[in-house]
Design a protein around this motif. Structure first.
Motif, short mmCIF file in Angstrom:
data_model
loop_
_atom_site.label_atom_id
_atom_site.label_comp_id
_atom_site.label_asym_id
_atom_site.label_seq_id
_atom_site.Cartn_x
_atom_site.Cartn_y
_atom_site.Cartn_z
N THR A 85 -7.34 -10.65 1.77
CA THR A 85 -7.61 -9.85 2.62
C THR A 85 -6.74 -10.32 4.12
O THR A 85 -6.75 -11.69 4.27
CB THR A 85 -9.11 -9.58 3.19
N SER A 146 -13.46 -8.47 -1.43
CA SER A 146 -12.56 -7.56 -0.70
C SER A 146 -13.43 -6.76 0.10
O SER A 146 -14.37 -5.63 -0.40
CB SER A 146 -11.68 -6.85 -1.58
N PRO A 147 -12.92 -6.19 1.40
CA PRO A 147 -13.89 -5.48 2.23
C PRO A 147 -13.52 -3.96 1.89
O PRO A 147 -12.62 -3.66 1.17
CB PRO A 147 -12.94 -5.82 3.62
N PRO A 276 -23.97 -6.52 2.49
CA PRO A 276 -23.04 -6.84 3.65
C PRO A 276 -23.23 -7.92 4.86
O PRO A 276 -24.55 -8.41 4.95
CB PRO A 276 -23.38 -5.20 4.56
N ALA A 279 -18.94 -6.62 9.82
CA ALA A 279 -18.02 -5.75 9.94
C ALA A 279 -17.18 -5.69 11.05
O ALA A 279 -17.32 -6.31 12.12
CB ALA A 279 -18.41 -4.15 9.96
N ALA A 338 -13.95 -1.94 8.66
CA ALA A 338 -13.94 -2.88 7.36
C ALA A 338 -15.37 -3.54 7.23
O ALA A 338 -15.68 -4.54 8.15
CB ALA A 338 -12.85 -3.79 7.58
N LEU A 339 -15.81 -3.44 6.30
CA LEU A 339 -17.03 -3.84 5.86
C LEU A 339 -17.06 -5.05 4.88
O LEU A 339 -16.56 -4.83 3.83
CB LEU A 339 -18.09 -2.94 5.42
N PHE A 340 -17.38 -6.46 5.44
CA PHE A 340 -17.32 -7.61 4.60
C PHE A 340 -18.76 -7.68 3.90
O PHE A 340 -19.55 -7.69 4.57
CB PHE A 340 -16.71 -8.71 5.31
N ARG A 341 -18.55 -8.15 2.63
CA ARG A 341 -19.71 -8.46 1.68
C ARG A 341 -19.61 -9.78 1.09
O ARG A 341 -18.59 -10.41 1.16
CB ARG A 341 -19.90 -7.24 0.78
#
Length: 344
Positions: A85, A146-147, A276, A279, A338-341
């Motif tokens: 990313t 990957s977000p 999550p 973000a 963009a939501l990161f996990r």
């Protein structure tokens, strides 16, 4: 960080480096900043995220003589061939979409999103505390899933999307079998009240096969640069190509809210089963209170969907959103979430 802090960018970078020793950091000036509880506009403020896990590599690239595509290829080479990313920030002056094409050519597996800095270029602080200023800054993020990234425009279509039939050097001549200027005249709304100015009209462009998760064409906003009455043409620029779909649009607060609510719902649905972590929300400087008339309209929507999830972001000069299998693209009057996990 907001515009009033731009003259103090070096001072802020020095303090961040001292407080976050060993942590690579990117500082980017914007028209405003935001977090999960508020949007801060017109006052000195900063918003940020500090997380652990993953591998972060900052970059600061771009001499004044570097061609945009070559600069993009340099960023892509820094990302490498493996999936990653990339968060990219470029100062407004000198930005060209060929930079995004260069990144995609050198790093086709990278998810690339970002925004345009306001008032100055960004600053990178390396893990060793070295400060670097450049026209393009950002970071590569690996080791996290990957977000989930989605974009939401703030414009309402005032005409139907129709195929572009004829273009000459960026001048759209025919649209859906009719003169482009005739379509603009038919769709352009008048002033809402006597004596008021008419709303500013934009072009909405879409690839025929680029569809949102709920089945709508995914369009980008571009300014109308001029008209040619003798040829019944509308000047859009190089983004308008034969075969693309085009309509006319205006900024609209209700549409912006509804589309953001839809985007947040889709992102949340796509994140089911994952954990999550945080973000990043990048919104156009032409949105915010200037569009909605009240503060915090957009972060309230995000908070309703994501609760206390940590969010940091900015009001930017422009936005960059990713597209699967294609170069990322320049967005205007748009927000990018963009939501990161955590890795599954």
């Amino acid at each position: 960080m907001t515009g009033p802090l731009v003259p103090h960018l070096h001072t802020l970078a020095t303090r961040v480096a001292a407080a976050w020793k060993g942590v690579p950091t990117v500082l980017v000036p914007g028209a405003g900043v935001l977090h999960e509880r508020a949007e801060l506009e017109g006052i000195p403020a900063a918003s940020g995220l500090l997380w652990n896990g993953g591998q972060v590599t900052p970059f600061a690239l771009g001499d004044t003589d570097d061609a945009p595509r070559a600069l993009g290829e340099s960023i892509g080479q820094a990302l490498g061939a493996r999936p990653s990313t990339a968060l990219v920030f470029h100062r407004t002056e000198g930005f060209d979409t060929s930079l995004l094409e260069g990144i995609a050519a050198a790093a086709p597996s990278a998810c690339v999103f970002g925004a345009g800095a306001v008032g100055a270029g960004g600053v990178v602080i390396t893990a060793d505390g070295e400060e670097r200023v450049a026209r393009a800054v950002g970071m590569s993020i690996k080791g996290l899933a990957s977000p989930i990234v989605a974009a939401s425009p703030a414009c309402r279509l005032v005409s139907e999307l129709a195929p572009i039939d004829e273009v000459n050097a960026g001048l759209v001549l025919r649209l859906g079998g009719r003169g482009a200027l005739d379509e603009l005249s038919r769709g352009a709304p008048g002033a809402p009240n006597p004596g008021a100015s008419s709303p500013l009209v934009f072009a909405a462009l879409a690839e025929p096969d680029d569809i949102t998760d709920d089945g709508r064409p995914r369009f980008v906003i571009r300014p109308v640069r001029g008209i040619d009455p003798s040829r019944r043409g509308v000047m859009i620029g190089p983004d308008a190509r034969p075969g693309m779909l085009m309509a006319f649009a205006v900024r609209d607060a209700q549409t912006a809210k509804a589309d953001l609510e839809t985007m947040a719902r889709v992102v949340s649905k796509n994140a089911l089963g994952a954990a999550p972590r945080f973000a990043i929300y990048l919104s156009c400087a032409g949105r915010g209170q200037a569009l909605h008339g009240v503060p915090d309209a957009e972060v309230r929507i995000l908070r309703q969907r994501f609760g206390d999830l940590p969010i940091a972001g900015m009001h930017a000069a422009f936005e960059i959103s990713p597209r699967e299998g294609r170069p990322s693209r320049l967005e205007l009057y748009t927000s990018v979430l963009a939501l990161f996990r955590s890795p599954s």
